[in-house]
Write an enzyme that holds these catalytic residues in place. Structure first.
Site, short mmCIF file in Angstrom:
data_model
loop_
_atom_site.label_atom_id
_atom_site.label_comp_id
_atom_site.label_asym_id
_atom_site.label_seq_id
_atom_site.Cartn_x
_atom_site.Cartn_y
_atom_site.Cartn_z
N HIS A 1 -3.14 7.56 1.50
CA HIS A 1 -3.58 6.22 1.09
C HIS A 1 -4.98 5.99 1.65
O HIS A 1 -5.28 6.34 2.79
CB HIS A 1 -2.60 5.18 1.64
CG HIS A 1 -3.10 3.78 1.54
ND1 HIS A 1 -3.58 3.25 0.36
CD2 HIS A 1 -3.20 2.79 2.46
CE1 HIS A 1 -3.95 2.00 0.57
NE2 HIS A 1 -3.74 1.70 1.83
N ASN B 1 -9.97 0.06 -0.55
CA ASN B 1 -8.51 0.12 -0.50
C ASN B 1 -7.94 -0.53 -1.76
O ASN B 1 -8.01 -1.74 -1.93
CB ASN B 1 -8.03 -0.63 0.75
CG ASN B 1 -6.53 -0.58 0.94
OD1 ASN B 1 -5.80 -0.22 0.02
ND2 ASN B 1 -6.08 -0.95 2.13
N CYS C 1 0.82 -1.23 0.00
CA CYS C 1 0.00 0.00 0.00
C CYS C 1 0.85 1.27 0.00
O CYS C 1 0.36 2.35 -0.33
CB CYS C 1 -0.95 0.01 1.19
SG CYS C 1 -2.12 -1.35 1.18
#
Ligand code: ACO
Length: 329
Positions: free
Chosen positions: A256, A286, A119
């Protein structure tokens, strides 16, 4: 070398993104796993996500996002010196997804490679590209975050399968001489750190040299949450201090997009107003390395983020690896 580093800036000159056609709502997920729209929305802020088609590998998502970014930057694919793909879901174990993207884009003069920062992958790729460009190794670079996260999901595990989506975001970065840039534009700095002691709180339970499988994503959600809030807050404070900047100097916070509660907690600790935070987690979930460039693309396409705006990015992912970046758009 340090002379060259100080003479150049890596400036984002185009953004792009791609989200697969198939939209999956929380209600859709509640039909296949024991969950509810209420639980997912309350705990994560996510309402829907996009799922790639079965025959749509990461490289295809990446190429679609790349075309948009190249068009936005008015740069031809053949002019790229560098193509870096951040992904945790490569098409194949080898070669890299980046060389597959390079081939599909019709570029054979540049260098293409992947980075594995999960990520935090986009910030890692941006940091690598920034250093390549500032040291004179090329003029135009394409930085892509692309993920087919669904290929890693255990659709029977409600603790993880509701959190992720597929997509790709891309930016074209140009090495410009500092003297030629109006104002102080470009990547001002990146702070990245990792702690391998924490590799087992977010991982895939497979791999080519362990069991020969891709594996499924496993996570200790509460531990990841706890580390995310403290480490992201610390990283943001650190990068602001090292550039002698205050929270008030930042025009946009584009983090993020994992969970609205993580984003709100970090913003609260930094005393950062939520109306200056770009949020896409509700629509994309996500998307790992793709989430920051997708959010940047959405915000710039909507005209919210404009040339000259100062952006704070931050991300954390499996490793753990985390960090932040200051970019004047
Ligand atoms: N639907 C309904 N119930 C659920 C679901 C679901 N999808 N998932 C878990 N539950 C249940 C659990 O089984 C548990 O039930 P129990 O009390 O009967 O055992 C209850 O909900 C609470 O579970 P917790 O895990 O304690 O829930 P929590 O409040 O910690 O929220 C979450 C879980 C959303 C995963 C949170 O820990 C989190 O956001 N962690 C961060 C993880 C993350 O974002 N990871 C992404 C990758 S890393 C990154 O990008 C930052």
């Amino acid at each position: 070398m340090s002379g060259t580093l100080n003479l150049k800036r890596s400036v984002i000159v185009g953004c792009g993104g791609y989200l697969p056609e198939k939209v999956v709502t929380n209600h859709d997920l509640a039909k296949i796993v024991d969950t509810s729209d209420e639980w997912i929305t309350e705990r994560t802020g996510i309402r829907k996500r996009h799922f790639a088609a079965k025959d749509q590998p990461t490289s295809e998502l990446a190429v679609k996002a790349a075309h948009v970014a190249l068009q936005n930057a008015r740069i031809r694919a053949e002019d790229l010196d560098l193509i870096v793909v951040a992904t945790a879901t490569p098409d194949r174990t080898l070669p890299s997804t980046a060389v597959i993207v390079q081939g599909k884009l019709g570029n054979n003069k540049g260098l293409a490679f992947d980075v594995a920062g999960v990520c935090a992958g986009f910030l890692l790729a941006l940091n690598v590209v920034d250093n390549f460009l500032k040291s004179g190794q090329g003029k135009y670079a394409l930085v892509i975050g692309a993920e087919a996260m669904t290929s890693l999901l255990d659709m029977g595990d409600r603790r993880t399968c509701v959190l992720f989506g597929d997509g790709a975001g891309a930016v074209v970065v140009e090495a410009k001489n500092r003297d030629d840039i109006g104002g102080d534009r470009g990547v001002l700095g990146v702070h990245l750190q990792s702690d391998g002691h924490l590799h087992n709180i977010l991982y895939s339970d497979g791999g080519p040299s362990t069991n020969g499988k891709v594996g499924k994503l496993r996570m200790d959600g509460q531990e990841v949450y706890r580390h995310a809030v403290t480490k992201l807050t610390d990283s943001a404070k650190r990068i602001l201090a090292s550039h002698e900047l205050m929270v008030d100097d930042i025009d946009w916070f584009i983090p993020h997009q994992a969970n609205i509660r993580i984003i709100e907690s970090v913003a609260q600790k930094l005393k950062f107003p939520m109306d200056k935070v770009v949020l896409t987690v509700q629509d994309h979930a996500n998307t790992s390395a793709a989430s920051i460039p997708l959010a940047l693309w959405v915000a710039s396409a909507e005209g919210r983020v404009k040339a000259g705006d100062l952006i704070l990015h931050e991300a954390i992912g499996g490793g753990l690896i985390w960090g932040s970046a200051l970019v004047r758009f």
